[in-house]
Design a protein around this motif. Sequence first.
Motif, mmCIF file in Angstrom:
data_model
loop_
_atom_site.group_PDB
_atom_site.id
_atom_site.type_symbol
_atom_site.label_atom_id
_atom_site.label_comp_id
_atom_site.label_asym_id
_atom_site.label_seq_id
_atom_site.Cartn_x
_atom_site.Cartn_y
_atom_site.Cartn_z
ATOM 1 N N MET A 223 8.961 -10.764 2.225
ATOM 2 C CA MET A 223 8.213 -9.557 2.571
ATOM 3 C C MET A 223 8.723 -8.975 3.881
ATOM 4 S SD MET A 223 4.243 -10.385 1.706
ATOM 5 C CE MET A 223 3.711 -10.930 0.081
ATOM 6 N N ASP A 224 8.506 -7.698 4.035
ATOM 7 C CA ASP A 224 8.816 -7.035 5.292
ATOM 8 C C ASP A 224 7.862 -7.578 6.371
ATOM 9 O OD1 ASP A 224 9.218 -5.370 7.436
ATOM 10 O OD2 ASP A 224 9.200 -3.517 6.266
ATOM 11 N N ALA A 275 -4.603 -2.226 -1.152
ATOM 12 C CA ALA A 275 -3.474 -1.292 -1.039
ATOM 13 C C ALA A 275 -2.442 -1.811 -0.043
ATOM 14 C CB ALA A 275 -3.978 0.087 -0.636
ATOM 15 N N ALA A 276 -2.902 -2.364 1.077
ATOM 16 C CA ALA A 276 -1.970 -2.910 2.070
ATOM 17 C C ALA A 276 -1.235 -4.121 1.521
ATOM 18 C CB ALA A 276 -2.737 -3.286 3.338
ATOM 19 N N CYS A 277 -1.929 -4.950 0.759
ATOM 20 C CA CYS A 277 -1.293 -6.126 0.156
ATOM 21 C C CYS A 277 -0.212 -5.711 -0.839
ATOM 22 C CB CYS A 277 -2.338 -6.989 -0.536
ATOM 23 S SG CYS A 277 -3.468 -7.853 0.577
ATOM 24 N N ALA A 280 2.901 -4.541 0.878
ATOM 25 C CA ALA A 280 3.687 -5.683 1.354
ATOM 26 C C ALA A 280 4.405 -6.370 0.196
ATOM 27 C CB ALA A 280 2.778 -6.672 2.077
ATOM 28 N N ALA A 281 3.722 -6.516 -0.929
ATOM 29 C CA ALA A 281 4.345 -7.168 -2.090
ATOM 30 C C ALA A 281 5.498 -6.344 -2.632
ATOM 31 C CB ALA A 281 3.295 -7.392 -3.180
ATOM 32 N N GLN A 303 2.037 -10.398 -11.676
ATOM 33 C CA GLN A 303 0.711 -11.018 -11.726
ATOM 34 C C GLN A 303 -0.151 -10.542 -10.561
ATOM 35 O OE1 GLN A 303 -0.466 -14.179 -13.870
ATOM 36 N NE2 GLN A 303 0.618 -12.680 -15.096
ATOM 37 N N LEU A 304 0.457 -10.416 -9.389
ATOM 38 C CA LEU A 304 -0.257 -9.937 -8.209
ATOM 39 C C LEU A 304 -0.800 -8.537 -8.443
ATOM 40 C CD1 LEU A 304 -0.562 -11.315 -5.324
ATOM 41 C CD2 LEU A 304 1.141 -9.667 -4.579
ATOM 42 N N ARG A 305 0.048 -7.653 -8.956
ATOM 43 C CA ARG A 305 -0.388 -6.283 -9.217
ATOM 44 C C ARG A 305 -1.470 -6.250 -10.297
ATOM 45 N NH1 ARG A 305 0.960 -1.396 -7.833
ATOM 46 N NH2 ARG A 305 2.638 -2.172 -6.500
ATOM 47 N N GLY A 306 -1.338 -7.087 -11.311
ATOM 48 C CA GLY A 306 -2.348 -7.132 -12.361
ATOM 49 C C GLY A 306 -3.710 -7.559 -11.840
ATOM 50 N N ARG A 307 -3.744 -8.530 -10.948
ATOM 51 C CA ARG A 307 -5.027 -8.967 -10.371
ATOM 52 C C ARG A 307 -5.634 -7.872 -9.495
ATOM 53 N NH1 ARG A 307 -2.532 -14.336 -10.530
ATOM 54 N NH2 ARG A 307 -3.915 -15.660 -11.778
#
Length: 702
Positions: A223-224, A275-277, A280-281, A303-307
Amino acid sequence: MAGQRWDLTALLNAADPNAPAVERHLWMVRLLEWLRSVPAEPAAEVASPVPAPVPATVELASPPAAEPQPQAAPGNSPTPWPLRRLRHLLNVLDRNPEHRERISVLLQRSMAGLDATGLLADFGFSPRQGFFSELAERLRLATLPGTPQTQDLGELFLLLFEDDEAETAWIEAIDDQTLHRTLALFVPDADARPWRAVMVESIQLLASQFRASGLSAEMRQRMDPALRTDRPFHQVVQAAEGLRASLRELQHDADNAQAMQALAQQAHYLRAVLAACLTAADSVRGHLDDYGISVDLVFQINQLRGRAERMEALLACLMGNDAAPDLRRLLAELVRAGIERRGIGKLFTRHYALLARKVTERSADTGEHYITRDSAEYRDMLRMAAGGGAVIGLTTMVKFVLTALALPAFWAGFSAGTNYAISFVVIYLMHWTVATKQPAMTAPSLARRLEGISSSDAALQRFVDEVAHLLRSQFAGIVGNLSAVAPVVLGLQILSWLTFGAPLIGQAQAHYALHSTSLLGPTALYAAFTGVLLFASSLIAGWAENWFVFHRLDSAIAWNPRFIQRLGAARALRWSRWWRDNIAGVTANVSLGMMLGLVPALAGIFGLPIEVRHVTLSTGQIFAALGTLGWPLLNEPGFWWCIAGIPITGLLNLGVSFALAFRLAMVSQGLKLRDRGRIYAALRQRWREAPHSFFKPSKPPG
């Protein structure tokens, strides 16, 4: 009713709220089956006499087909059949309070005994982070039957709704009035939104899983750093806890405006943190583009975006003014998740797209070296191909020696593959070329020229130019290979005759070589299969380079203390650069050689009649046979059938490998060839006006 579809009368009579949980779940499954089923003659559907305990006065005779069907607006599809049946069921229950009461109690008891978080928080997501563990789980879902004997609403959900896009279509078509009437069967007071508690609990579970995934070492390291300064993945769990605390206050006093405002503020805060997470992802994708693709990491990001999307959907159901539209969208999303959860093909398509793009991009960079664009490059290609053909001539004779050893099948294939691999690597290191390796490498480069052809004549012309350059390069490669392999093989045979008084190969081997390469046999089929292996070698090469770059092995070679101690700092740095520049080429040549030798041997072990026909190797075998059997062979028709097989073998080697590589390049880069007619017309025009441009470079003007 075993082996038959249940009709509405049977379903109403079978509804028993006091039945065991598994029987109630099975009744719900049958109800959904009835909603989806379409009678062969809807207009003739008449309810059968209602057996006890249903009173004889109950009216079930109004079939859905008899109801006036809503007229579809222009451009809209008619009302889906399951929705029509659902409305009919609700009408019947409104006319029969006893049945309504029994079914309502059955549904409420069933839902009370089920873990709803299994559907809201877990359904559609992998319990593990790995791509291959998810693949195994989907294979299990696709092959093993489910059971209604469960307390997990997610497991029951897979039985209730089919793996079909039509399911989402009829759910999205449910109007608000019908949805409110349906909700009334499940909850006495829908306006009180009794589902809020379980939804907040599901949000908490999702937030915990979301944080664990976002803070994993693989994600965190890529991640940045600037986007992790505010620690958004730590805040997401705190925001979910705050949401639960605000809901408790609201439950103590439903009319407390301050508590409702606090709940809304917590929901807004959670959305901002999500939105911030996600920002970063998303920065991880930029790292993957620069340093290689990992299928597992791409899977984790999805999976992260789906959750996050599931939490957004649950928040909408919590905070919306009208629950019906948000619940409808949530239900449709869950059905889609179930369809995708059971789709193995979709898993490969989504999670291998970035890997395929990276493989083809790396192959395209390599393929640029195989395309000639002027006379100087064309002459260089002829020279490089001639050098490759000379080495293949030696390889052919070594193959005959290995065959004469009569090794067991596997070791014969392994020795042949090693012979090919060494020869291909030598050709690569000498900066020569084998023509059949070019298409799989050059097709991705050609696919780059597809961008913009739909709207730009200049882009179309550049694409046609590139096709001409590519075909000309293939032609030069084949001519160079064949013009060298035949003289080398004949020269070695003549030298053997002069030195030892006998050829290097016996007559039996010569006759077998002619028989196996004749066009009258399965040569064309084997040549096409060889094209698949040629394409596979380019895919392996791209994957190996991506793996090398992703794991930063070039940096490890250059800076690992043990490497520096053994090689010295300067040599370690040279080795690092050499492997970074040549890992793809070495892997492509080794994998191709081993596949050409081992695949036929392994297929023979299983009784599969699979062989390979490589145009340069086949040409070498034919002329080796000529060197053994002598010039009278030129008068034999069988020899000329072998000669006729050479261009067919070359065409299929090149055509199949190029077609597969080009298709992969278009799919992986998201390119759609919508203007095929313009392209074909432009190619035909170029053929009419300058056919020589496909075979040799044009002279520069002036």
